[in-house]
Scaffold this motif. Structure first.
Motif, mmCIF file in Angstrom:
data_model
loop_
_atom_site.group_PDB
_atom_site.id
_atom_site.type_symbol
_atom_site.label_atom_id
_atom_site.label_comp_id
_atom_site.label_asym_id
_atom_site.label_seq_id
_atom_site.Cartn_x
_atom_site.Cartn_y
_atom_site.Cartn_z
ATOM 1 N N ILE A 1 36.758 43.406 60.980
ATOM 2 C CA ILE A 1 35.987 43.952 59.862
ATOM 3 C C ILE A 1 36.336 43.122 58.630
ATOM 4 N N VAL A 2 35.323 42.582 57.970
ATOM 5 C CA VAL A 2 35.531 41.753 56.784
ATOM 6 C C VAL A 2 34.879 42.438 55.590
ATOM 7 N N ILE A 3 35.669 42.612 54.539
ATOM 8 C CA ILE A 3 35.232 43.297 53.331
ATOM 9 C C ILE A 3 35.161 42.285 52.196
ATOM 10 N N GLY A 4 34.088 42.319 51.440
ATOM 11 C CA GLY A 4 33.975 41.563 50.194
ATOM 12 C C GLY A 4 33.995 42.540 49.049
ATOM 13 N N GLY A 5 34.621 42.147 47.953
ATOM 14 C CA GLY A 5 34.664 43.064 46.827
ATOM 15 C C GLY A 5 35.301 42.443 45.616
ATOM 16 N N VAL A 6 35.878 43.296 44.793
ATOM 17 C CA VAL A 6 36.523 42.855 43.562
ATOM 18 C C VAL A 6 37.920 43.439 43.464
ATOM 19 N N SER A 7 38.797 42.677 42.822
ATOM 20 C CA SER A 7 40.134 43.140 42.477
ATOM 21 C C SER A 7 40.342 42.776 41.018
ATOM 22 N N HIS A 8 40.388 43.794 40.180
ATOM 23 C CA HIS A 8 40.457 43.638 38.732
ATOM 24 C C HIS A 8 39.251 42.820 38.279
ATOM 25 N N ASP A 9 39.384 41.526 38.043
ATOM 26 C CA ASP A 9 38.226 40.728 37.608
ATOM 27 C C ASP A 9 37.976 39.525 38.519
ATOM 28 N N SER A 10 38.483 39.581 39.768
ATOM 29 C CA SER A 10 38.307 38.479 40.716
ATOM 30 C C SER A 10 37.624 38.962 41.981
#
Length: 143
Positions: free
Chosen positions: A126-135
């Motif tokens: 399972i591959v997740i794309g997203g954000v962490s703080h501003d990256s």
């Protein structure tokens, strides 16, 4: 809100209800009625670990299991979020074969808000794309 047609005209509807955030999944059949197989024909309201839970992306695996991803409150009512991914079986139960029986996983990447906005499969992972703080981030889980 996300809506997607899959498997012979069945429809999955995802949304989040506010205060506290509750991730809601609805499965509709080809007539537009709630699917009696998924969660006994009722909306599936999800609040993992008694924390606000928001769904932002989902997919169906070839075996019919449903993978959803989004964000979960770091601490109750903190309004700071971690990435969350969960897998449900065809009846709407958390999949005991995912994450050592828990059925879901939380990933904390920062002290700021993190969240998933996309999900896909890669070689049975399972591959997740997203954000962490501003990256932007990509996180891969063993399925």
């Amino acid at each position: 809100m996300l809506v997607r047609i899959y498997q012979q005209h069945r429809l999955l509807w995802e949304r989040s209800i506010h205060d506290p955030y509750i991730g809601q999944l609805l499965m509709l059949n080809d007539r537009g009625d709630l699917d009696p197989v998924f969660n006994s024909g009722e909306p599936l309201n999800t609040q993992l670990a008694k924390s606000s839970t928001v769904w932002r992306a989902f997919l169906h695996q070839t075996d019919g299991k449903l993978v959803v991803a989004g964000a979960i409150d770091k601490d109750k009512n903190s309004h700071m979020f971690d990435i969350v991914v969960a897998r449900f079986d065809q009846s709407g139960e958390l999949d005991a074969d995912f994450n050592d029986g828990l059925g879901w996983a939380r990933t904390r990447l920062s002290t700021q808000s993190d969240g998933a906005t996309a999900v896909t499969l890669q070689n049975d992972k399972i591959v997740i794309g997203g954000v962490s703080h501003d990256s932007g981030v990509v996180v891969r889980y063993h399925s």
